[in-house]
Design an enzyme around this catalytic site. Structure first.
Site, short mmCIF file in Angstrom:
data_model
loop_
_atom_site.label_atom_id
_atom_site.label_comp_id
_atom_site.label_asym_id
_atom_site.label_seq_id
_atom_site.Cartn_x
_atom_site.Cartn_y
_atom_site.Cartn_z
N CYS A 1 0.80 -1.22 0.00
CA CYS A 1 0.00 0.00 0.00
C CYS A 1 0.84 1.28 0.00
O CYS A 1 1.40 1.64 -1.03
CB CYS A 1 -0.98 -0.07 1.17
SG CYS A 1 -2.37 1.05 0.98
N ARG B 1 -12.33 6.52 -0.35
CA ARG B 1 -11.42 5.45 0.07
C ARG B 1 -11.94 4.11 -0.42
O ARG B 1 -13.14 3.86 -0.39
CB ARG B 1 -11.29 5.42 1.60
CG ARG B 1 -10.48 6.56 2.17
CD ARG B 1 -10.04 6.29 3.59
NE ARG B 1 -8.84 5.46 3.65
CZ ARG B 1 -7.61 5.89 3.36
NH1 ARG B 1 -7.40 7.12 2.97
NH2 ARG B 1 -6.57 5.07 3.45
N HIS C 1 -3.51 -5.72 2.55
CA HIS C 1 -3.15 -5.84 3.95
C HIS C 1 -3.73 -7.16 4.43
O HIS C 1 -4.27 -7.94 3.67
CB HIS C 1 -3.79 -4.71 4.77
CG HIS C 1 -3.30 -3.35 4.42
ND1 HIS C 1 -2.07 -2.87 4.80
CD2 HIS C 1 -3.89 -2.35 3.74
CE1 HIS C 1 -1.94 -1.62 4.38
NE2 HIS C 1 -3.02 -1.28 3.73
N1 LIG Z 1 -3.11 1.81 3.68
C1 LIG Z 1 -2.17 2.62 3.25
O1 LIG Z 1 -0.97 2.31 3.28
C2 LIG Z 1 -2.63 3.98 2.80
C3 LIG Z 1 -1.80 4.55 1.69
C4 LIG Z 1 -2.21 5.96 1.27
N2 LIG Z 1 -2.01 6.86 2.37
C5 LIG Z 1 -3.63 5.96 0.71
O2 LIG Z 1 -4.58 6.22 1.41
O3 LIG Z 1 -3.81 5.70 -0.45
#
Ligand SMILES: NC(=O)CC[C@H](N)C(=O)O
Length: 243
Positions: A94, A128, A193
């Site tokens: 990520c 998101r 993840h």
């Molecule tokens: N889960 C993460 O590593 C987030 C990565 C990044 N900050 C995003 O929101 O895309």
């Protein structure tokens, strides 16, 4: 045999239990009698990566990614890239993955440069992507399913870099082109993840094997009893595909 894992920025890129990936690599090596050492690479530690067999970068928030972007691009780019060219095994998740591309554009005047291992770029979206993910991974001639979950707003687009796999469920790189993750040589990036490795033993062993082969030549990896891991993975696949 012995492998050294480099854990880059453990204090900054540390979201959603990504450190569990390191624990999985340790256990799967220990079960086979392979010695393993973990070295933390924080911003105050210099390295030319020559002693590192598997490099790991986890996910992080935009704020932490800014610090990492500065450190990677100003201090590490040349040595990091030549280690990848030489076949170093890398797993990035990520936020870490995003910074191995060319840049992560957070806002109109806020662009975090990456080190360009992957011919890819990331643009923050206004929504998101938070969901469970199932992919069909395809690494060279190897194909297998992987499961995990994603939580990111960045949308990653690949140009001349292969995806790690295709999306069966979830958003993946950008929610548009059905790709997930990326790989170049033995360097991998993924949005999964979970952490990703405990539930996906084939991927964990692929990383271990590439690192062993680079260090020792042609090595055969002793199989483990992964019944528990595959039962877990299959239960997740059945639940989310409703089969
Ligand atoms: N889960 C993460 O590593 C987030 C990565 C990044 N900050 C995003 O929101 O895309």
């Amino acid at each position: 045999m012995k492998l050294t894992i480099g854990h880059m920025y453990p204090d900054l890129l540390n979201l959603y239990g990504d450190r569990g990936n390191i624990l999985t690599l340790i256990r799967r090596c220990e079960w086979r009698g392979i010695d393993i050492e973990v070295k933390s690479i924080t911003i105050d530690i210099n390295t030319n990566f020559t002693d590192i067999n598997i490099l790991f970068l986890g996910g992080g928030s935009d704020r932490e990614q800014k610090i990492v972007s500065d450190d990677l691009t100003l201090k590490r780019m040349k040595n990091f890239k030549s280690a990848v060219e030489d076949g170093m095994t890398v797993l990035s998740i990520c936020g870490g993955y995003q910074l191995l591309g060319k840049y992560y554009q957070i806002g109109t005047n806020n662009k975090l440069p990456g080190i360009g291992i992957f011919d890819a770029w990331t643009i923050a979206g206004n929504k998101r992507m938070i969901t469970n993910v199932i992919i069909e991974a395809k690494i060279n001639n190897l194909k297998f399913k992987m499961v995990g979950f994603e939580n990111h707003s960045g949308k990653t687009y690949l140009k001349n870099t292969k995806p790690l796999g295709n999306i069966i469920i979830g958003s993946g790189n950008n929610g548009e082109d059905h790709t997930e993750g990326a790989y170049y040589k033995n360097a991998f990036g993924t949005y999964l993840h979970g952490p990703v490795l405990p539930k996906n033993p084939e991927f964990a062993d692929y990383l271990i094997l590439t690192a062993l082969k680079r260090k020792y030549g042609n090595v055969v990896l002793q199989p483990l009893d992964d019944t528990f891991e595959y039962n877990t993975q299959n239960a997740i696949i059945k639940r989310f595909l409703k089969i």
